[in-house]
Design a protein around this motif. Structure first.
Motif, PDB file in Angstrom:
ATOM      1  N   ASN A   1      -8.846   4.450  -9.275  1.00  0.00           N
ATOM      2  CA  ASN A   1      -7.546   4.021  -8.380  1.00  0.00           C
ATOM      3  C   ASN A   1      -6.838   5.342  -8.060  1.00  0.00           C
ATOM      4  OD1 ASN A   1      -8.750   1.403  -8.184  1.00  0.00           O
ATOM      5  ND2 ASN A   1      -6.817   0.446  -9.250  1.00  0.00           N
TER       6      ASN A   1
ATOM      7  N   GLU B   1      -5.900   6.267  -4.294  1.00  0.00           N
ATOM      8  CA  GLU B   1      -4.617   6.252  -3.972  1.00  0.00           C
ATOM      9  C   GLU B   1      -3.901   7.679  -3.329  1.00  0.00           C
ATOM     10  OE1 GLU B   1      -0.643   5.122  -6.298  1.00  0.00           O
ATOM     11  OE2 GLU B   1      -2.011   3.470  -6.101  1.00  0.00           O
TER      12      GLU B   1
ATOM     13  N   ASP C   1       1.051  -1.094  -0.095  1.00  0.00           N
ATOM     14  CA  ASP C   1       0.032  -0.100   0.024  1.00  0.00           C
ATOM     15  C   ASP C   1       0.898   1.148   0.256  1.00  0.00           C
ATOM     16  OD1 ASP C   1      -1.815   1.932   0.498  1.00  0.00           O
ATOM     17  OD2 ASP C   1      -2.381   1.406   2.323  1.00  0.00           O
TER      18      ASP C   1
END
Length: 318
Positions: free
Chosen positions: A212, A216, A179
């Motif tokens: 995404n 993020e 991550d």
């Protein structure tokens, strides 16, 4: 003049030479056409302005910037009562410079404890730019920590680690596929513990999957706000100068998902589309803060409007 100031002067001179060489194709594209207009027209009329407009737009300077440059040029011609087309050249150069000036506040992050996020699609020279920027800040006496938060691209972490060794700065990384926000969290802890001046974060930029990317960046921003609220924030997008209008489209898309404070424009050496530097600033209101004209660590420099436009028109630096 101190030795350091002399070194900086020499570095700027060397960079100007590389910039002049790098912008040769753009210069052939724009300047030879403009010179032909200045020498080919006997008076200043609508046709004269139309021809200049066409060349600037074709040179990737963009519609908004071209309109602003021409409006400024027409105003000066009127004010100074200029009748000869040839006398317009310097006015045009000054008008382009005016469009591009970034001002002193553009580099505020260097004076404060700061977190700099660097984003950009793969292949634009993002990780390399982070490494070069780390080297420049280190040379200024700053304590720098790098965060290898582009965990999406397999080689990004290794590449950044190599640059960190070259620049002699610390790097905090994570496993491939981990991550990115957790890497940034670890890097913030390290930056605080080591009393770093600047935390530089290399992040992935996947435009084809905007949801995404938004998630993020949102997560990374929340971590920074929560763990390091006192840090000055800078978000730089790296764009490839050889892609012209495509670079502008990318900047627009990144601007839609996050608050961008500046542009790093790479690969200006050998592109016929260097005019895009003018367009980005004018069309999006985002300053070009750094430009790159090659592979070595000195080939990334702060953007200087005077220097850039002088190199574009091959005007000798004073």
């Amino acid at each position: 003049m101190t030795g350091l100031e002399r070194d900086v002067m020499e570095e700027k001179k060397g960079f100007f030479k590389r910039l002049v060489a790098g912008l040769a194709k753009t210069r052939d594209n724009i300047v030879s056409g403009i010179d032909a207009i200045f020498n080919g027209f006997s008076n200043i009329d609508d046709d004269f302005y139309d021809e200049i407009e066409e060349i600037l737009v074709m040179g990737d300077i963009g519609i908004n910037a071209t309109t602003a440059i021409l409006d400024n040029l027409k105003e000066k011609v009127k004010e100074q009562n200029i009748k000869e087309p040839a006398e317009c050249k310097q006015l045009l150069i000054d008008s382009i410079k005016k469009q591009m000036d970034v001002g002193e506040t553009a580099y505020e992050f260097e004076k404060r404890k700061s977190v700099v996020l660097v984003i950009g699609v793969n292949g634009v020279g993002k990780t390399t730019s982070v490494g070069k920027l780390a080297g420049k800040l280190k040379d200024q006496g700053k304590k720098v920590v790098l965060a290898a938060a582009d965990t999406f691209r397999a080689a990004a972490g290794e590449q950044l680690t190599e640059w960190a060794h070259r620049a002699n700065v610390d790097v905090i990384g994570g496993q491939e596929g981990s991550d990115p926000a957790s890497v940034v969290y670890d890097a913030i802890m390290a930056a605080k513990a080591r009393n770093a001046d600047v935390l530089l974060c290399d992040t992935a930029g996947r435009l084809h999957n905007k949801k995404n990317l938004m998630n993020e960046l949102g997560k990374i921003n929340r971590v920074i706000e929560r763990e390091y609220p006192e840090a000055f924030r800078e978000t730089l997008v790296v764009l490839d100068g050889t892609t012209g209008q495509n670079a502008l489209a990318q900047a627009r898309e990144f601007k839609a998902v996050t608050d961008i404070t500046g542009i790093i424009l790479t690969k200006l050496d050998g592109t016929a589309k260097g005019g895009i530097a003018v367009a980005i600033q004018s069309e999006l209101g985002i300053p070009v803060k750094y430009i790159g004209v090659g592979e070595s660590i000195d080939d990334l420099q702060k953007f200087d409007a005077d220097q850039f436009v002088n190199a574009l028109f091959d005007v000798k630096e004073k």
